[in-house]
Design a protein around this motif. Structure first.
Motif, mmCIF file in Angstrom:
data_model
loop_
_atom_site.group_PDB
_atom_site.id
_atom_site.type_symbol
_atom_site.label_atom_id
_atom_site.label_comp_id
_atom_site.label_asym_id
_atom_site.label_seq_id
_atom_site.Cartn_x
_atom_site.Cartn_y
_atom_site.Cartn_z
ATOM 1 N N GLU A 49 25.902 -4.520 -19.892
ATOM 2 C CA GLU A 49 26.206 -4.592 -18.688
ATOM 3 C C GLU A 49 27.809 -4.260 -18.020
ATOM 4 O O GLU A 49 28.243 -3.339 -17.377
ATOM 5 C CB GLU A 49 26.323 -6.029 -18.044
ATOM 6 N N ARG A 50 28.554 -4.763 -19.178
ATOM 7 C CA ARG A 50 30.198 -4.388 -19.121
ATOM 8 C C ARG A 50 30.232 -2.824 -19.323
ATOM 9 O O ARG A 50 31.192 -2.437 -18.371
ATOM 10 C CB ARG A 50 31.000 -5.299 -20.017
ATOM 11 N N THR A 52 28.026 -0.424 -18.852
ATOM 12 C CA THR A 52 27.617 0.328 -17.410
ATOM 13 C C THR A 52 28.728 0.104 -16.606
ATOM 14 O O THR A 52 28.998 1.417 -15.819
ATOM 15 C CB THR A 52 26.453 -0.463 -16.989
ATOM 16 N N ALA A 53 29.246 -0.765 -16.048
ATOM 17 C CA ALA A 53 30.269 -1.068 -15.217
ATOM 18 C C ALA A 53 31.601 -0.222 -15.428
ATOM 19 O O ALA A 53 32.026 0.749 -14.534
ATOM 20 C CB ALA A 53 30.758 -2.166 -15.048
ATOM 21 N N THR A 56 30.539 3.521 -14.924
ATOM 22 C CA THR A 56 30.233 3.913 -13.317
ATOM 23 C C THR A 56 31.181 3.734 -12.530
ATOM 24 O O THR A 56 31.369 4.307 -11.674
ATOM 25 C CB THR A 56 28.949 3.337 -12.889
ATOM 26 N N LYS A 57 32.152 2.805 -12.789
ATOM 27 C CA LYS A 57 33.319 2.455 -12.036
ATOM 28 C C LYS A 57 34.605 2.269 -12.911
ATOM 29 O O LYS A 57 35.170 1.275 -12.923
ATOM 30 C CB LYS A 57 33.091 1.341 -11.126
#
Length: 178
Positions: A49-50, A52-53, A56-57
């Motif tokens: 999750e980290r 992915t963040a 993406t950003k």
């Protein structure tokens, strides 16, 4: 016959594989420092999750994540970005913020490809110097990095996690060709 190996910018779809590689590396690297309970409590989904963040950003337009691949399998990854050290020149100084190779696939050339891709990426972003904080006890990584032309610059720091475990780091540096 040679393996199909490469390095490229990471994609959000790589986050789960990166998390798996990171957990394997941390369990290997911190086995003597952290308790088995702490290592077992690390969650691959949380790491994914980290990542992915971050993919993406990113917090800075010059923050890049690269992956080392063998065929379609992620064998390692590196994150490069501007150096956020207080003594850094935000225009000239880049940093290798993460550099992880799967322990089961070390000494297969993935680290060398990844380091070259990281240096090329930093140069493309017009950094002229690069810094890298390395655990003071990671002799294998320090030997790999110094054999590639890096040197200690005298800076050191200690990082502490929520449980009070401390990791001592030394900072290495190199100059990128202009």
């Amino acid at each position: 016959m040679t393996a199909d190996v490469s390095a490229r910018l990471a994609w959000p779809d790589d986050a789960s594989s990166m998390a798996r590689v990171q957990l394997a590396a941390w369990r290997d690297m911190y086995a003597d420092l952290l308790s088995p309970d702490v290592l077992d409590s690390l969650d691959a989904d949380d790491f994914a999750e980290r990542w992915t963040a971050a993919l993406t950003k990113p917090q800075d337009a010059r923050m890049r994540v690269l992956v080392a691949l063998e065929r379609a399998d992620v064998r390692g990854f590196a994150m490069v970005h501007p150096s956020f050290d207080p003594d850094a020149d935000q225009v000239a100084d880049g940093e290798v913020g993460e550099f992880v190779v799967d322990p089961a696939h070390r000494r297969e050339g993935h680290g060398s490809r990844l380091l070259q891709a990281a240096m090329d990426t930093l140069a493309a972003d017009r950094f002229t110097r690069v810094r890298w904080w390395i655990a003071s006890t990671d002799d294998a990584l320090r030997e790999f990095v110094t054999s590639s032309g890096w040197a200690a610059d005298g800076a050191h720091r200690e990082l502490q996690d929520e449980a009070g475990n401390t990791v001592k780091q030394v900072r290495l540096h190199t100059t990128l060709p202009s």
